[in-house]
Design a protein around this motif. Structure first.
Motif, short mmCIF file in Angstrom:
data_model
loop_
_atom_site.label_atom_id
_atom_site.label_comp_id
_atom_site.label_asym_id
_atom_site.label_seq_id
_atom_site.Cartn_x
_atom_site.Cartn_y
_atom_site.Cartn_z
N VAL A 1 -1.99 -16.20 23.16
CA VAL A 1 -1.17 -15.05 23.11
C VAL A 1 -1.88 -13.87 23.16
O VAL A 1 -1.46 -13.08 24.08
CB VAL A 1 0.00 -15.21 21.97
CG1 VAL A 1 0.82 -13.77 21.86
CG2 VAL A 1 0.79 -16.28 21.99
N LEU B 1 -2.10 -10.82 26.23
CA LEU B 1 -1.87 -9.44 25.96
C LEU B 1 -3.15 -8.69 26.26
O LEU B 1 -2.85 -7.55 27.15
CB LEU B 1 -1.73 -8.99 24.61
CG LEU B 1 -0.57 -9.69 23.72
CD1 LEU B 1 -0.49 -9.49 22.15
CD2 LEU B 1 0.85 -8.84 24.36
N LEU C 1 7.53 -6.83 27.12
CA LEU C 1 6.70 -8.11 27.21
C LEU C 1 7.09 -8.94 28.23
O LEU C 1 6.36 -9.55 29.02
CB LEU C 1 6.20 -8.63 25.91
CG LEU C 1 5.34 -7.98 25.18
CD1 LEU C 1 5.06 -8.66 23.94
CD2 LEU C 1 4.16 -7.51 25.79
N PRO C 2 8.47 -9.59 28.35
CA PRO C 2 8.89 -10.61 29.03
C PRO C 2 8.71 -10.36 30.58
O PRO C 2 8.68 -11.08 31.29
CB PRO C 2 10.20 -10.64 28.70
CG PRO C 2 10.37 -10.03 26.98
CD PRO C 2 9.53 -9.00 27.29
N PHE D 1 6.24 -14.68 26.88
CA PHE D 1 6.93 -13.82 25.91
C PHE D 1 8.40 -13.95 26.07
O PHE D 1 9.10 -13.89 25.14
CB PHE D 1 6.58 -12.45 26.22
CG PHE D 1 5.04 -12.30 26.05
CD1 PHE D 1 4.52 -12.44 24.75
CD2 PHE D 1 4.17 -11.91 27.09
CE1 PHE D 1 3.15 -12.14 24.60
CE2 PHE D 1 2.93 -11.66 26.78
CZ PHE D 1 2.42 -11.88 25.45
N GLY E 1 10.55 -14.71 22.69
CA GLY E 1 11.78 -13.99 22.22
C GLY E 1 12.95 -14.59 22.38
O GLY E 1 13.71 -14.16 21.22
N MET F 1 11.20 -5.92 23.00
CA MET F 1 9.93 -6.62 22.61
C MET F 1 8.68 -6.33 23.36
O MET F 1 8.49 -6.18 24.61
CB MET F 1 9.95 -8.06 23.15
CG MET F 1 9.08 -9.07 22.57
SD MET F 1 9.27 -10.79 23.35
CE MET F 1 7.68 -11.86 22.47
N ALA G 1 4.31 -4.82 22.19
CA ALA G 1 3.03 -5.25 21.69
C ALA G 1 2.64 -4.01 21.48
O ALA G 1 2.48 -2.78 22.21
CB ALA G 1 2.03 -6.01 22.38
N ILE H 1 3.15 -7.91 17.67
CA ILE H 1 4.22 -8.07 18.64
C ILE H 1 5.38 -7.72 17.78
O ILE H 1 5.65 -8.14 16.65
CB ILE H 1 4.47 -9.63 19.23
CG1 ILE H 1 2.93 -10.08 20.17
CG2 ILE H 1 5.63 -9.73 19.93
CD1 ILE H 1 3.15 -11.30 20.72
N TYR I 1 9.53 -7.45 17.77
CA TYR I 1 10.77 -7.63 18.36
C TYR I 1 11.78 -6.72 17.81
O TYR I 1 11.76 -6.30 16.66
CB TYR I 1 11.09 -9.08 17.89
CG TYR I 1 10.07 -10.22 18.04
CD1 TYR I 1 10.37 -11.16 18.96
CD2 TYR I 1 8.83 -10.23 17.19
CE1 TYR I 1 9.28 -12.14 19.10
CE2 TYR I 1 7.88 -11.38 17.22
CZ TYR I 1 7.99 -12.23 18.26
OH TYR I 1 7.12 -13.21 18.21
#
Length: 252
Positions: A45, A49, A86-87, A93, A97, A130, A132, A229, A231
């Motif tokens: 992960v 990023l 992020l998605p 991600f 999520g 979402m 980072a 991260i 959310y």
């Protein structure tokens, strides 16, 4: 309709832990899921990023400064390293999520039992945001919703996932327990530091907290580049901060 909470990145949570997490969010305003992300996936992960950041060059707020909070909080965020939404960059991600047993806790907090279009055993809330962040500056005491409602019921919950060890020395999360039910906005200039809880977090720990809870981040005195991260989950009737249709219309 079928739905699976399974996400191999996260460790399973048993029924007792789900009940404990639900109770703590309602009573204290937060809960901590220790070692929630498997060690095998922390590096994966984090590397994703770093890869994403290498080509967006930290311009996530360029031209969008008006979307930031005003005052000290906005200035801190503007100068940090951020990746928004992020998605849109990686399916990993989306998976993080929209899946995972932490949603079973959030279902007890955010589900609308009268919604009925989706059986209540499944989530009927949304992933509203979402992002980072590498926190190079401390965020002053604040909360994350503009609509304040006193009492236990909330429409918004935050997640704060540490991808490395976090302490008071390198920008950890700071909370003021039980302030989520006050119906008030915090004033960082008058916050009583004796009431502030500085969290010690290990890599893979996920903090879930009511968005109304008064919270801050510590100063990153070590200048560590530690990713977190962030959310945001909200009730189905709240507008998300994603433009899903535009982002995903050509997603394969």
């Amino acid at each position: 309709m079928t739905y699976s909470y399974h996400c191999e990145i996260y460790k399973p949570i048993d029924t007792e832990a789900i009940a404990k997490g639900t109770y703590e969010i309602k009573s204290l305003g937060y809960t901590i899921l220790k070692n929630y992300v498997s060690n095998n996936y922390i590096n994966q992960v984090t590397n994703e990023l770093v890869r994403i950041h290498s080509f967006i060059k930290d311009d996530s707020f360029k031209g969008f400064e008006s979307s930031l909070p005003r005052g000290d909080q906005g200035e801190c965020l503007k100068n940090d390293i951020n990746i928004c939404h992020l998605p849109i960059y990686s399916k990993i991600f989306i998976n993080m999520g929209l899946n995972g047993d932490h949603l079973k806790i959030l279902k007890n907090i955010l589900n609308d039992i009268h919604y009925q279009l989706i059986p209540n055993k499944f989530p009927n809330f949304i992933l509203a945001q979402m992002n980072a962040r590498i926190g190079l500056n401390n965020l002053p005491c604040h909360n994350d919703v503009r609509l304040q409602m006193p009492g236990e019921k909330t429409f918004s919950v935050q997640g704060f996932l540490a991808l490395d060890e976090l302490s008071e020395k390198n920008g950890t999360l700071k909370l003021v327990p039980k302030t989520h039910t006050s119906g008030s906005y915090p004033n960082h200039k008058t916050t009583n530091e004796s009431e502030v809880l500085n969290l010690s977090l290990n890599s893979g720990d996920l903090v879930l907290f009511d968005s109304r809870l008064h919270h801050a981040t510590a100063t990153n005195n070590n200048h560590d580049h530690v990713w977190t991260i962030l959310y945001t989950y909200r009730s189905w009737w709240v507008k998300p901060q994603f433009d899903f249709w535009r982002y995903f219309e050509n997603y394969t």
